[in-house]
Design an enzyme around this catalytic site. Sequence first.
Site, PDB file in Angstrom:
ATOM      1  N   HIS A 432       0.839  -1.198   0.000  1.00 28.77           N
ATOM      2  CA  HIS A 432       0.000   0.000   0.000  1.00 28.77           C
ATOM      3  C   HIS A 432       0.871   1.243   0.000  1.00 28.77           C
ATOM      4  O   HIS A 432       1.976   1.260   0.542  1.00 28.77           O
ATOM      5  CB  HIS A 432      -0.974   0.019   1.183  1.00 28.77           C
ATOM      6  N   HIS A 434       1.102   5.162   1.074  1.00 31.13           N
ATOM      7  CA  HIS A 434       0.553   6.228   1.918  1.00 31.13           C
ATOM      8  C   HIS A 434       0.680   7.565   1.196  1.00 31.13           C
ATOM      9  O   HIS A 434       1.756   7.879   0.652  1.00 31.13           O
ATOM     10  CB  HIS A 434       1.327   6.326   3.239  1.00 31.13           C
TER      11      HIS A 434
END
Length: 446
Positions: A432, A434
């Site tokens: 992922h 950020h």
Amino acid sequence: SCHTGSLSAIMGYPSIQGTRPRPFSCIAASTLVTILWLCFSIDLHVFLCYPARSCSRSTKSGQLSHALPPLFLLGKRQLQSARIQLAATLYDVPVSNNGARARLIIYAKGLDASGAVTVEPPSTIGGLRSPEYTALNPQGKMPLLTLDDDSLTIYESDTVARYLIDKHSEFEPSFVPRTAELRALDNLIARIHDVYIVAIQSCMYKASPPFGTFGSRWEALAEIRRQLKIIGDLASEEGPFLTGSDIAHSDAALFPTMVFMRHMLPKFMQKGWVWNEEEAFGPKMTRWWKHMISGKVPAAERVLAEMDAALQKWDASGRWDAILHAGRRDEADPTIFDKIISKDIPSEIVYEDSRCLVFKDINPAAPVHMLVIPKRREGLTQLRHSTADHDYLLGHLLRVASEQGKAAVGDGGFRVVINDGEEAAQSVFHLHVHVLGGRPMSWPPG
């Protein structure tokens, strides 16, 4: 009128001056002379214009070193062989599905048995990348067809196949449907196969992308299945061939590629999936395949045996061991992100497309804190596991992060962070990105 003398002698009757010959004898005599003259003329034409293969050019399968016999002594198949102007050589290897299209036509028409076409590996002239081969085919690919007097070289499988069909049209089967409408359908199926399937088929066996216009192996595999469905919808309802009752060029084109797909696609089945051939190929394509290997199309079975033997060697060499989704699969445990993607857990979604999902972090570290995640993890539990297969996905995630960061902070700055491993504070092992902003950032980070 018919005169006595030479014609009477030919017919076995003596010449009798002043005697009117019987009409039947005149007609028979004239007919026989005409037939003999035509045989002599045609035979001379064949001798002059359709010579046997030159004795100076040899092949591994032998050479034709004798002149053709008189045409009136030949049977139908021999008569067809006599019309062959020059023998040709097809350079190809058993595993090539593109070359196998031409081989299927050659075998079905008996062109190899008659000596019209010899099949040789490219290694006989140095190999695909050799100067000798690329001088004949600058693409450095298979198949390549050359005439034995070097007057013509043809490459690209569709062109080679159509040349063989046209040049040897007197040999059955013709591979040409009987009506204009069926010929259009035949061309359409072959075109879809060549442009939309063959162009990306490397996703089934190539180590890394690109696969035609696709950077994603998974998306390319899905596109192959979509194109197969299109062909299945076009295929004849009655069959047994793709365009109807007779085998055509489209059958020769698609069959070797189906050999590839039936061998390779099951390797990409994921955990919990079950391979179902009819579901993968559709009912009409499955029925067509069963007919092609039923024993009623010996040329197809010969191609299948050649390709299967070569593909077994690929298996033994471990070709698929390192290929994503085949030998190398994502077998890590699901994470909370999988439930967010499936909407089993609610989240504040900011953006979504076919490849990624953007949502707000439930524990924000800044006024703006979003997570950009891939919908399909594809083995990316951590950034360190990325390969060339992930170039398309990593680029997509960063582009979306850029767009969403700009949309959230306007002219202000934002930070993009990817944590890799527990020491870097990664807590969810599903890659992922950020995106943080809305406040001043310090350096170095935490």
